[in-house]
Design a protein around this motif. Structure first.
Motif, mmCIF file in Angstrom:
data_model
loop_
_atom_site.group_PDB
_atom_site.id
_atom_site.type_symbol
_atom_site.label_atom_id
_atom_site.label_comp_id
_atom_site.label_asym_id
_atom_site.label_seq_id
_atom_site.Cartn_x
_atom_site.Cartn_y
_atom_site.Cartn_z
ATOM 1 N N LEU A 98 -16.565 8.439 10.991
ATOM 2 C CA LEU A 98 -16.864 7.024 11.194
ATOM 3 C C LEU A 98 -16.789 6.261 9.871
ATOM 4 N N ILE A 99 -17.347 6.883 8.814
ATOM 5 C CA ILE A 99 -17.330 6.266 7.478
ATOM 6 C C ILE A 99 -15.894 6.190 6.980
ATOM 7 N N VAL A 100 -15.111 7.238 7.245
ATOM 8 C CA VAL A 100 -13.712 7.256 6.811
ATOM 9 C C VAL A 100 -12.976 6.072 7.421
ATOM 10 N N GLN A 101 -13.179 5.849 8.715
ATOM 11 C CA GLN A 101 -12.598 4.693 9.400
ATOM 12 C C GLN A 101 -12.922 3.403 8.659
ATOM 13 N N GLN A 102 -14.228 3.264 8.343
ATOM 14 C CA GLN A 102 -14.717 2.046 7.702
ATOM 15 C C GLN A 102 -14.074 1.864 6.331
ATOM 16 N N ILE A 103 -13.984 2.965 5.578
ATOM 17 C CA ILE A 103 -13.413 2.895 4.224
ATOM 18 C C ILE A 103 -11.945 2.464 4.301
ATOM 19 N N PHE A 104 -11.187 3.055 5.222
ATOM 20 C CA PHE A 104 -9.763 2.694 5.327
ATOM 21 C C PHE A 104 -9.598 1.241 5.770
ATOM 22 N N GLU A 105 -10.507 0.805 6.628
ATOM 23 C CA GLU A 105 -10.481 -0.586 7.068
ATOM 24 C C GLU A 105 -10.664 -1.525 5.875
ATOM 25 N N ILE A 106 -11.618 -1.167 5.016
ATOM 26 C CA ILE A 106 -11.897 -1.983 3.833
ATOM 27 C C ILE A 106 -10.697 -1.974 2.887
ATOM 28 N N ILE A 107 -10.059 -0.824 2.757
ATOM 29 C CA ILE A 107 -8.905 -0.732 1.861
ATOM 30 C C ILE A 107 -7.824 -1.708 2.327
ATOM 31 N N ARG A 108 -7.604 -1.733 3.632
ATOM 32 C CA ARG A 108 -6.609 -2.658 4.169
ATOM 33 C C ARG A 108 -7.024 -4.111 3.912
ATOM 34 N N GLN A 109 -8.331 -4.341 4.092
ATOM 35 C CA GLN A 109 -8.868 -5.692 3.905
ATOM 36 C C GLN A 109 -8.692 -6.169 2.453
ATOM 37 N N ALA A 126 -3.479 12.974 5.525
ATOM 38 C CA ALA A 126 -2.186 12.297 5.588
ATOM 39 C C ALA A 126 -2.091 11.347 6.771
ATOM 40 N N ASN A 127 -2.669 11.739 7.859
ATOM 41 C CA ASN A 127 -2.600 10.942 9.074
ATOM 42 C C ASN A 127 -3.182 9.549 8.851
ATOM 43 N N GLN A 128 -4.432 9.511 8.384
ATOM 44 C CA GLN A 128 -5.102 8.231 8.110
ATOM 45 C C GLN A 128 -4.336 7.426 7.070
ATOM 46 N N ALA A 129 -3.924 8.126 5.997
ATOM 47 C CA ALA A 129 -3.294 7.424 4.881
ATOM 48 C C ALA A 129 -1.990 6.772 5.323
ATOM 49 N N LEU A 130 -1.184 7.493 6.088
ATOM 50 C CA LEU A 130 0.113 6.951 6.505
ATOM 51 C C LEU A 130 -0.060 5.797 7.485
ATOM 52 N N LYS A 131 -1.209 5.775 8.191
ATOM 53 C CA LYS A 131 -1.432 4.679 9.130
ATOM 54 C C LYS A 131 -1.696 3.358 8.423
ATOM 55 N N VAL A 132 -2.367 3.397 7.239
ATOM 56 C CA VAL A 132 -2.609 2.128 6.545
ATOM 57 C C VAL A 132 -1.473 1.774 5.583
ATOM 58 N N ALA A 133 -0.690 2.781 5.165
ATOM 59 C CA ALA A 133 0.262 2.535 4.074
ATOM 60 C C ALA A 133 1.561 1.912 4.562
ATOM 61 N N ASP A 134 2.279 1.254 3.609
ATOM 62 C CA ASP A 134 3.618 0.763 3.901
ATOM 63 C C ASP A 134 4.640 1.877 3.686
ATOM 64 N N ILE A 143 0.880 -1.168 0.000
ATOM 65 C CA ILE A 143 0.000 0.000 0.000
ATOM 66 C C ILE A 143 0.914 1.213 0.000
ATOM 67 N N ILE A 144 0.813 1.983 -1.087
ATOM 68 C CA ILE A 144 1.628 3.179 -1.223
ATOM 69 C C ILE A 144 0.708 4.372 -1.091
ATOM 70 N N THR A 145 1.167 5.407 -0.413
ATOM 71 C CA THR A 145 0.329 6.599 -0.386
ATOM 72 C C THR A 145 1.090 7.799 -0.925
ATOM 73 N N LEU A 146 0.336 8.648 -1.602
ATOM 74 C CA LEU A 146 0.888 9.897 -2.124
ATOM 75 C C LEU A 146 0.115 11.008 -1.435
ATOM 76 N N ILE A 147 0.828 11.764 -0.575
ATOM 77 C CA ILE A 147 0.124 12.819 0.147
ATOM 78 C C ILE A 147 0.629 14.174 -0.320
ATOM 79 N N GLY A 148 -0.157 15.210 -0.033
ATOM 80 C CA GLY A 148 0.229 16.543 -0.457
ATOM 81 C C GLY A 148 -0.975 17.456 -0.426
#
Lengths: 235, 302
Positions: free
Chosen positions: A168-179, A195-203, A29-34
């Motif tokens: 709450l929905i954002v949490q759910q969406i990121f959870e699904i992305i990881r899944q 960026a915070n959420q994205a970096l938490k799921v990304a490698d 999982i790669i993230t591009l933030i900015g």
């Protein structure tokens, strides 16, 4: 798996991407933030062939995507969940999903995947006969992700999936992305302002500023980086 | 009030409406997908009718039976016209895909004039007699004197085409791709729809039904010249706008309303101003309900 080499993209005479290098490995999982206007969405549109780059290379599994037609790129195994979701408003939920599976010929597999996305997002099963435009923002995001999954992509590009959604929905969406990444081994390229959420799921992550990559590191290092904290994490 | 007269006008309106509908479909589908008023569409209708006339003449010299002449010459004419529609898009519109909409519109008008003048030179400026290709079918007793056999054929053919087209749009992959492309072209590209192919098919299908309309109405009125497509095209365009351009049911409804309005106005007011009514309707619609009867108002997203 995917490699951008000094890619430059223009809108008319305006240069949006000023030569970037990005490497995505299989299964990551790669993230591009900015910030807004840094060129993140343009990067995704260039990969998909909608706004082809003027210079540089895009290599996916050993083949160049530059000058390839967008439908061929989808057939290669790249799907995008674009910014703003872009649900087909007058097609039903089920028809939107069918459009995602447009290029597939394995009917049984498609049926199985429809059940799979309904299990990820049960609300979509309830609303399958409803026009896409009548869904709420969160439901549309779920539908947009499901539509992209229906193509069985090797690489899934997500553009700001958290935009405008309740926490709450954002949490759910990121959870699904990881899944999706763990269950199917789908490689994920996530573009985010959150960026915070994205970096938490990304490698790993890339930081983009006005058309250039200013920083790249593992996600945990970026989370700890003072500059990133100040500029993007609001700490 | 003379009821027989009323019904004669009603069926005459239905005949016109059916032909407008076959033609208006092409306008509305093309507009739905590339936001272009294809002004050359009326010429496709004219070329379809001319091609069928030429083929029918050849076949009747060959001594073929009437039904075979009708079927064969219609099919050849419809396929030939579809090839025209396909080529027009590739030559005159596709290179301008990224140009301002006005440029494409002017290209469409140029194409229309070019085709009219091409047929004028290749054929003649005079009206030519058109053979009655439609078979003489018996009219049910209660309708006798009100409607003619050819009119019944026109209604039923149009109805069949509408049903087939509805099924195509609703259930086939091509139909779904067409709807998706008209709703969001970029997203259609992103799910892997070959947008160029969808656009080509839209022109092919629209040309197919337009040519059918041309053949039916020319056999009914018994004459043709290079200019018939222009006036019919403009009126079908009005019908499409009346129904809500971009909407297929709207195009059919608009065509029927326009056909009826013309027939009744010509019958009860004056047939001298027959062609004026269409444009009066156009002006009224543009003033009071620009999105048309079934059209969705365009929402500007910010």
């Amino acid at each position: 798996m995917l490699e951008l080499r000094s890619m430059k993209t223009y809108y008319g005479n305006i240069q949006a991407i000023k030569g970037i290098d990005i490497l995505v490995e299989r299964g990551e999982i790669i993230t591009l933030i900015g910030a807004n206007g840094a060129g993140k969405s343009t990067t995704l549109m260039s990969i998909c062939g909608v706004v082809p780059p003027r210079e540089g290379e895009i290599i996916f599994e050993g083949e160049s995507l530059v000058d390839m037609d967008p439908d061929r790129i989808v057939a290669m195994g790249i799907s995008q969940v674009p910014e703003g979701r872009r649900i087909f408003p007058h097609l039903t939920v089920k028809e939107n999903l069918d459009m995602g599976a447009l290029l597939r010929r394995d009917k049984d597999g498609v049926r199985r995947d429809i059940d799979y996305v309904y299990s990820l997002f049960p609300i979509l099963a309830e609303r399958k006969g409803q026009a896409g435009g009548t869904l709420s923002g969160g439901e549309q995001q779920m539908l947009a992700i499901s539509r992209a999954i229906m193509a069985r992509p090797k690489l899934l590009l997500l553009d700001e999936p958290s935009l405008g959604l309740a926490p709450l929905i954002v949490q759910q969406i990121f959870e699904i992305i990881r899944q999706i990444n763990e269950e199917n081994g789908t490689t994920i390229f996530l573009v985010e302002q959150n960026a915070n959420q994205a970096l938490k799921v990304a490698d790993r992550g890339y930081v983009m500023e006005t058309g250039r990559i200013s920083l790249t590191d593992t996600a945990s290092n970026l989370l700890a980086n003072e500059e990133v904290k100040k500029a993007y994490l609001g700490v | 009030m003379d009821l027989d007269y009323f019904f004669r006008l009603f069926f005459s309106g239905l005949t016109r409406g059916s032909i407008y509908a076959l033609l208006a479909l092409g306008y509305t589908m093309v507009y739905g997908i590339i936001k272009l008023i294809n002004f050359a569409h009326g010429e496709i209708y004219m070329i379809g009718a001319f091609t069928a006339l030429i083929m029918a003449t050849v076949f009747s010299f060959a001594g073929m039976p009437a039904l075979a002449i009708l079927v064969l010459s219609s099919i050849i004419a419809m396929v030939y016209s579809s090839a025209y529609g396909f080529t027009i898009e590739k030559l005159a519109y596709k290179p301008l895909r990224k140009a301002p909409r006005l440029s494409v519109l002017i290209s469409a008008i140029g194409m229309s004039l070019f085709l009219q003048n091409y047929v004028l030179l290749a054929q003649t400026s005079n009206f030519l007699p058109y053979p009655s290709l439609l078979p003489r079918i018996p009219v049910p007793r209660f309708l006798q004197g009100l409607v003619s056999g050819p009119q019944l054929i026109i209604f039923s053919t149009t109805a069949v085409v509408m049903v087939l087209l509805t099924l195509l749009i609703k259930y086939t992959t091509m139909g779904k791709s067409m709807r998706a492309t008209s709703q969001d072209r970029t997203m259609a590209t992103l799910v892997g729809i070959n947008v160029n192919r969808v656009i080509s098919w839209t022109f092919i299908i629209g040309s197919f039904t337009a040519a059918l309309g041309g053949i039916l109405i020319s056999s009914f009125t018994g004459q043709i010249n290079f200019y018939v497509g222009f006036i019919a095209g403009i009126k079908a365009f009005v019908a499409a706008v009346l129904g809500g351009i971009g909407s297929i049911p709207g195009a059919v409804l608009g065509s029927l309303v326009l056909g009826m309005a013309e027939a009744f106005a010509a019958g009860y007011i004056s047939s001298v101003y027959e062609d004026v009514f269409a444009f009066v309707i156009l002006v009224l619609i543009l003033i009071f309900k620009p999105s048309g009867l079934l059209g969705k108002p365009e929402v500007q997203k910010v």
